[in-house]
Design a protein around this motif. Structure first.
Motif, PDB file in Angstrom:
ATOM      1  N   LYS A   1       0.750  -1.196   0.031  1.00 50.60           N
ATOM      2  CA  LYS A   1      -0.074  -0.185   0.015  1.00 50.60           C
ATOM      3  C   LYS A   1       0.712   1.413  -0.243  1.00 50.60           C
ATOM      4  CE  LYS A   1      -3.983   0.050   2.389  1.00 50.60           C
ATOM      5  NZ  LYS A   1      -4.835  -0.120   1.442  1.00 50.60           N
ATOM      6  N   THR A   2       0.203   2.313  -0.324  1.00 50.60           N
ATOM      7  CA  THR A   2       1.114   3.711  -0.493  1.00 50.60           C
ATOM      8  C   THR A   2       0.028   4.504   0.533  1.00 50.60           C
ATOM      9  OG1 THR A   2      -0.236   4.169  -2.522  1.00 50.60           O
ATOM     10  CG2 THR A   2       1.819   3.389  -2.677  1.00 50.60           C
ATOM     11  N   PRO A   3       0.941   5.601   0.863  1.00 52.40           N
ATOM     12  CA  PRO A   3       0.093   6.465   1.882  1.00 52.40           C
ATOM     13  C   PRO A   3      -1.227   7.046   1.560  1.00 52.40           C
ATOM     14  CG  PRO A   3       2.331   7.130   1.904  1.00 52.40           C
ATOM     15  CD  PRO A   3       2.268   5.950   0.733  1.00 52.40           C
TER      16      PRO A   3
ATOM     17  N   HIS B   1     -13.698   4.708  13.082  1.00 52.83           N
ATOM     18  CA  HIS B   1     -12.433   5.379  12.939  1.00 52.83           C
ATOM     19  C   HIS B   1     -11.684   5.640  12.227  1.00 52.83           C
ATOM     20  CE1 HIS B   1     -14.484   5.702  17.297  1.00 52.83           C
ATOM     21  NE2 HIS B   1     -13.916   6.813  17.403  1.00 52.83           N
ATOM     22  N   PRO B   2     -10.712   6.383  12.018  1.00 58.69           N
ATOM     23  CA  PRO B   2      -9.569   6.129  11.106  1.00 58.69           C
ATOM     24  C   PRO B   2      -8.422   5.274  11.361  1.00 58.69           C
ATOM     25  CG  PRO B   2      -9.401   8.337  12.206  1.00 58.69           C
ATOM     26  CD  PRO B   2     -10.460   7.557  12.802  1.00 58.69           C
ATOM     27  N   LEU B   3      -8.814   3.843  11.547  1.00 59.69           N
ATOM     28  CA  LEU B   3      -7.898   3.152  11.632  1.00 59.69           C
ATOM     29  C   LEU B   3      -7.405   2.231  10.553  1.00 59.69           C
ATOM     30  CD1 LEU B   3      -9.675   1.766  15.333  1.00 59.69           C
ATOM     31  CD2 LEU B   3      -7.733   3.544  14.948  1.00 59.69           C
ATOM     32  N   ASP B   4      -6.201   2.082  10.357  1.00 63.17           N
ATOM     33  CA  ASP B   4      -5.566   1.304   9.412  1.00 63.17           C
ATOM     34  C   ASP B   4      -5.423  -0.272   9.736  1.00 63.17           C
ATOM     35  OD1 ASP B   4      -5.273   3.274   7.293  1.00 63.17           O
ATOM     36  OD2 ASP B   4      -3.996   4.189   8.681  1.00 63.17           O
TER      37      ASP B   4
ATOM     38  N   ILE C   1       2.178  -4.888  13.237  1.00 67.59           N
ATOM     39  CA  ILE C   1       0.939  -4.493  12.855  1.00 67.59           C
ATOM     40  C   ILE C   1       1.181  -3.420  11.499  1.00 67.59           C
ATOM     41  CG2 ILE C   1       0.536  -2.778  14.660  1.00 67.59           C
ATOM     42  CD1 ILE C   1      -1.914  -4.923  12.735  1.00 67.59           C
ATOM     43  N   VAL C   2       2.403  -2.563  11.752  1.00 69.00           N
ATOM     44  CA  VAL C   2       2.456  -1.482  10.745  1.00 69.00           C
ATOM     45  C   VAL C   2       2.814  -2.024   9.627  1.00 69.00           C
ATOM     46  CG1 VAL C   2       3.860   0.314  10.238  1.00 69.00           C
ATOM     47  CG2 VAL C   2       3.274   0.204  12.646  1.00 69.00           C
ATOM     48  N   GLU C   3       3.720  -3.050   9.355  1.00 65.38           N
ATOM     49  CA  GLU C   3       3.985  -3.895   8.301  1.00 65.38           C
ATOM     50  C   GLU C   3       2.758  -4.412   7.783  1.00 65.38           C
ATOM     51  OE1 GLU C   3       6.836  -4.140   6.085  1.00 65.38           O
ATOM     52  OE2 GLU C   3       7.109  -2.114   7.473  1.00 65.38           O
ATOM     53  N   MET C   4       1.969  -5.076   8.403  1.00 69.85           N
ATOM     54  CA  MET C   4       0.600  -5.702   8.151  1.00 69.85           C
ATOM     55  C   MET C   4      -0.313  -4.872   7.371  1.00 69.85           C
ATOM     56  SD  MET C   4      -0.421  -8.286  11.239  1.00 69.85           S
ATOM     57  CE  MET C   4      -1.761  -8.865  10.457  1.00 69.85           C
ATOM     58  N   VAL C   5      -0.246  -3.676   7.639  1.00 70.84           N
ATOM     59  CA  VAL C   5      -0.938  -2.621   6.893  1.00 70.84           C
ATOM     60  C   VAL C   5      -0.584  -2.116   5.615  1.00 70.84           C
ATOM     61  CG1 VAL C   5      -1.932   0.070   7.076  1.00 70.84           C
ATOM     62  CG2 VAL C   5      -1.988  -1.474   9.126  1.00 70.84           C
ATOM     63  N   TRP C   6       0.790  -2.127   5.675  1.00 70.51           N
ATOM     64  CA  TRP C   6       1.548  -1.746   4.096  1.00 70.51           C
ATOM     65  C   TRP C   6       1.281  -2.951   3.233  1.00 70.51           C
ATOM     66  CZ3 TRP C   6       1.792   2.893   3.407  1.00 70.51           C
ATOM     67  CH2 TRP C   6       2.381   4.071   4.549  1.00 70.51           C
ATOM     68  N   GLU C   7       1.311  -4.125   4.030  1.00 70.26           N
ATOM     69  CA  GLU C   7       1.108  -5.600   3.125  1.00 70.26           C
ATOM     70  C   GLU C   7      -0.158  -5.778   2.844  1.00 70.26           C
ATOM     71  OE1 GLU C   7       3.003  -8.384   5.620  1.00 70.26           O
ATOM     72  OE2 GLU C   7       4.939  -7.498   5.559  1.00 70.26           O
ATOM     73  N   ASP C   8      -1.042  -5.128   3.441  1.00 63.80           N
ATOM     74  CA  ASP C   8      -2.771  -5.325   3.476  1.00 63.80           C
ATOM     75  C   ASP C   8      -3.033  -6.747   3.393  1.00 63.80           C
ATOM     76  OD1 ASP C   8      -5.101  -4.366   2.943  1.00 63.80           O
ATOM     77  OD2 ASP C   8      -5.285  -5.196   0.728  1.00 63.80           O
ATOM     78  N   LEU C   9      -2.489  -7.076   4.838  1.00 62.32           N
ATOM     79  CA  LEU C   9      -2.682  -8.585   5.263  1.00 62.32           C
ATOM     80  C   LEU C   9      -3.828  -8.499   6.357  1.00 62.32           C
ATOM     81  CD1 LEU C   9      -2.050 -11.611   5.393  1.00 62.32           C
ATOM     82  CD2 LEU C   9      -0.111 -10.887   7.094  1.00 62.32           C
TER      83      LEU C   9
END
Length: 580
Positions: free
Chosen positions: A7-9, A117-120, A245-253
């Motif tokens: 994912k991108t910002p 809420h704005p949670l990724d 969990i931050v990496e999981m967001v970028w990986e869209d896992l």
């Protein structure tokens, strides 16, 4: 997962709240600045919700205020922005009539908190019995990347040179106190020594069962559920959850890539091998249905027949507690022992498969974590019964009861309420023998209300004084996962809605045939038909509020006791609200 498109910002879910140059996003940004944050803190970074089920009345989670700091540290190290979101605590020790009444409330809160809420991504902090399934159920329905942080077991209990297991030894010594074998001073000493630190019950009760299930399902790091709550390894694991969990967001896992039919089957097999709590049945079915997997009691019974119990941990095991289990290698080592029975290709929160996570796992004490050639019990922890008392199923824990009750027939003594039962069993003149079958009804999901842990009916005082410590007991209630004995539970459908248990009378003979998975009342069908026509429904417990909602929408034990309008099959996940 590293070779996948990241994912991108601008594609972060939180960017919908913060990125647009409009009035609504101006308000969102300004309110975070009101809290002292700069745009550099949250713009273009994954926003991580830390869903914390701590409260000052939840001793199992007494260490969570510190662990939140550790998670935040990990999130910051990985370049994310962490926000703590207090969630319903659902403590086991103080909530009346039962914490089970509020598991679905926690699941609803978690789902809606994430959605609104704005949670990724989210870190789910739980462990006390209902918090694990409640958090997982809600997060599964919400669908954002999640990782589960298990609370971990407390230290071993200790009093007068004896190692104590929370729950299990409470029941044991309470019977001895009722028999006059425990003094007031000893009782106070046991009370102060049985729970010595933060953390969940250190037996393989519901709490440790459910955190093990979450790990086996792929939602935690390998071995995470076994780490004692106050061990420094628990601190490090918590920080790792924040980083990962931050990496999981970028990986869209997302959870749907992890909690598959195969992963749920893995979790059920692991549960059986650990000597799991009977409550695992209700929670596993509920979590599976949230994931769109049709897990049934028959599936669980099949796995129970073929999965040996290899964790020698009380109450199903004889000798050890969760601290010993951790030192012996923990859940990762147990899963390594039964690796051939698992689908090791399942994806996990690490971004690696289950098999990759188990590489290097070892057993350091083969009396605690037994090899398959020397199990504690040749079958798994649970068995599912059918019969004219429980056409939709009932559950028993064979390894935790005296084998002589696996085939048993005797006359019933039926109680319609917990107070009635309690008064009778404390009456030393009660006309009861070890062959009688104690029955408690009106204690199911609707009848309890809320499905309380009343299923381990105490042994009548008259029998306690004669030296008896077990007898066959049947109810539509649950029992604590730290309990033991010949207890048949979760009788479905429950008596409160007219299930067959409502038709049983004192003096009727009841037969348990565990090898053939049968539970029957030996009453002619003609007589049962007459009783059925004379039965009248009891008055509802609630006429308003959450209890009203619960009583009208909770499903029966065999369906997981979720709300009918929240199950995936009912109509799918609710669409995410638009942002105007």
């Amino acid at each position: 997962m590293k070779d996948k498109v990241r994912k991108t910002p601008d594609t972060l879910r939180s960017s919908r709240w913060f990125a647009p140059d409009d009035l609504r996003s101006f308000g969102h940004r300004s309110r975070l600045m009101q809290l002292g944050y700069s745009e550099e803190d949250f713009m273009g970074r994954p926003v991580i919700g830390i869903l914390n089920t701590w409260s000052e009345l939840n001793s199992c989670h007494g260490h969570f205020p510190e662990r939140v700091k550790d998670v935040k540290r990990g999130v910051a190290q990985a370049g994310g922005f962490a926000v703590e979101m207090p969630s319903l605590s659902v403590d086991e020790s103080f909530t009346k009539p039962t914490s089970m009444l509020y598991r679905n409330m926690l699941a609803m809160e978690v789902e809606e908190m994430i959605r609104s809420h704005p949670l990724d991504g989210v870190v789910l902090m739980g462990g006390c019995d209902k918090t694990t399934p409640g958090l997982v159920m809600g997060a599964l329905s919400a669908g954002v990347p999640m990782i589960f942080l298990p609370a971990g077991p407390m230290l071993r209990g200790n009093y007068a040179g004896k190692i104590l297991g929370s729950g299990s030894d409470a029941w044991k010594y309470w019977d001895e106190r009722r028999a006059g074998n425990v003094t007031d001073a000893e009782w106070v000493g046991l009370q102060g020594g049985i729970a010595r630190s933060a953390g969940v019950c250190m037996t393989m009760g519901t709490a440790s069962t459910m955190t093990a299930i979450a790990e086996a399902m792929g939602l935690s790091f390998a071995g995470a559920s076994s780490i004692p709550a106050v061990d420094s390894g628990h601190v490090r694991m918590s920080a790792s959850c924040g980083r990962r969990i931050v990496e999981m967001v970028w990986e869209d896992l997302t959870p749907d890539k992890i909690v598959t039919e195969e992963a749920i089957r893995n979790a059920a097999i692991v549960a059986m091998a650990t000597g799991c709590s009977t409550n695992a049945v209700v929670h596993l079915v509920a979590m599976a249905r949230r994931a769109g997997v049709d897990l049934t009691l028959d599936h669980l019974d099949e796995l129970g027949r073929t999965t040996p119990l290899i964790a020698n941990v009380r109450p199903s095991g004889k000798d050890y507690l969760m601290e010993d289990f951790y030192y012996a290698g923990g859940l990762a080592a147990l899963m390594k022992q039964i690796e051939s029975r698992l689908d090791v290709s399942c994806m996990t929160v690490t971004g690696r498969t289950l098999g990759e996570n188990l590489q290097g796992a070892q057993v350091y004490n083969e009396d605690v974590i037994r090899p398959l050639s020397n199990p504690v019990y040749h079958e798994g922890s649970l068995a599912v019964l059918r019969g004219n008392l429980c056409p939709d199923g009932a559950v028993i824990k064979p390894a935790a009861c005296d084998p002589k009750f696996h085939l048993h027939e005797g006359p019933a003594i039926v109680f319609d309420s917990y107070p009635e039962m309690k008064k009778a069993i404390d009456d030393e003149n009660l006309d009861v023998t070890p062959d009688h079958v104690l029955v408690l009804r009106n204690a199911g999901p609707q009848g309890g209300p809320g499905f309380p842990e009343w299923g381990m009916l105490p042994i009548p005082k008259a029998l306690i004084k004669q030296g008896h410590r077990d007898m066959l007991r049947i109810s539509d209630a649950r029992m604590s996962g730290t309990s033991y004995g010949a207890c048949v539970l979760h009788v479905a459908p429950e008596s409160y809605i007219g299930g067959p248990l409502a038709l049983l009378k004192t003096g009727d003979r009841v037969r348990l045939d565990l090898p053939n998975r049968r539970l029957d009342m030996l009453v002619p069908e003609e007589e049962l038909a007459q009783r059925r026509s004379a039965w009248t429904a009891p008055a509802p417990h609630y006429d308003r509020g959450y209890g009203y909602l619960f009583s009208r929408h909770v499903t029966q034990a065999d369906k997981g006791c979720d709300f009918d309008f929240l199950e995936r099959q009912f109509g799918g996940a609710t669409a995410e609200p638009s942002i105007f």
